[in-house]
Design a protein around this motif. Sequence first.
Motif, short mmCIF file in Angstrom:
data_model
loop_
_atom_site.label_atom_id
_atom_site.label_comp_id
_atom_site.label_asym_id
_atom_site.label_seq_id
_atom_site.Cartn_x
_atom_site.Cartn_y
_atom_site.Cartn_z
N GLU A 106 0.81 -1.16 0.00
CA GLU A 106 0.05 -0.01 0.08
C GLU A 106 0.98 1.24 -0.04
O GLU A 106 2.14 1.19 -0.02
CB GLU A 106 -1.13 -0.13 1.36
CG GLU A 106 -0.04 0.14 2.43
CD GLU A 106 -0.75 -0.62 3.60
OE1 GLU A 106 -1.86 -1.28 3.44
OE2 GLU A 106 -0.03 -1.12 4.81
N THR A 107 0.30 2.36 0.10
CA THR A 107 0.92 3.64 0.28
C THR A 107 0.48 4.27 1.47
O THR A 107 -0.55 4.47 1.86
CB THR A 107 0.62 4.52 -0.90
OG1 THR A 107 0.93 4.03 -2.22
CG2 THR A 107 1.22 5.77 -0.83
N ILE A 108 1.41 4.83 2.47
CA ILE A 108 0.99 5.39 3.58
C ILE A 108 1.21 6.91 3.31
O ILE A 108 2.07 7.49 2.93
CB ILE A 108 2.04 5.24 4.80
CG1 ILE A 108 2.17 3.76 4.79
CG2 ILE A 108 1.80 5.86 5.94
CD1 ILE A 108 3.28 3.10 5.76
N LEU A 109 0.01 7.54 3.75
CA LEU A 109 -0.01 9.06 3.60
C LEU A 109 0.15 9.70 5.00
O LEU A 109 -0.74 9.20 5.89
CB LEU A 109 -1.42 9.45 3.01
CG LEU A 109 -1.73 11.00 2.82
CD1 LEU A 109 -0.68 11.89 2.24
CD2 LEU A 109 -3.03 11.21 2.35
N THR A 110 1.06 10.58 5.12
CA THR A 110 1.31 11.22 6.64
C THR A 110 1.14 12.55 6.21
O THR A 110 1.76 13.15 5.31
CB THR A 110 2.75 10.74 6.97
OG1 THR A 110 3.06 9.53 7.22
CG2 THR A 110 3.09 11.57 8.14
N VAL A 111 0.32 13.30 7.04
CA VAL A 111 0.22 14.89 7.22
C VAL A 111 1.03 15.17 8.37
O VAL A 111 0.37 14.72 9.44
CB VAL A 111 -1.24 15.09 7.02
CG1 VAL A 111 -1.29 16.74 6.97
CG2 VAL A 111 -1.98 14.65 5.66
#
Length: 142
Positions: A106-111
């Motif tokens: 998957e892809t991890i989106l971090t804000v």
Amino acid sequence: METLEYQIKINAQPEEIWTVLWSDISYQQWTSAFTKGSFYEGTLEEGSTVKFLDPNNNGMYSRVEKYIPNKEMTFLHLGDIFDGVETQQDWGNATESYLLKETEDETILTVRINTSEEFKDFFEEKFPNALKNVKHLAENQL
């Protein structure tokens, strides 16, 4: 200044998530978690100024500090906008970063947001839903 961090795993490629984050129509969809009808004006490239607005021409303006397509976007928030009029604010290092990291599955989106205490509750309430919107849009693209 306090650093807040939000993260979500998304079953999509970084390019698909990037498109959801920054394309006009999908940007309006996922940011509806903050304010319905939100949009931005400006060019997303390093050094450029971007205005983040609601339908009443209120919002804030920021400078793009870092732009690495499909990996990272960082804004430095400079001031607010009320009735279309920009007012510079002394927010210090008020930044907002979007980071994409691809893993095997998957892809991890971090804000990451550097914010003052006055905005903390707003972000704590709204950002989890905004990221759920991004996940839904990215995983259900045709």
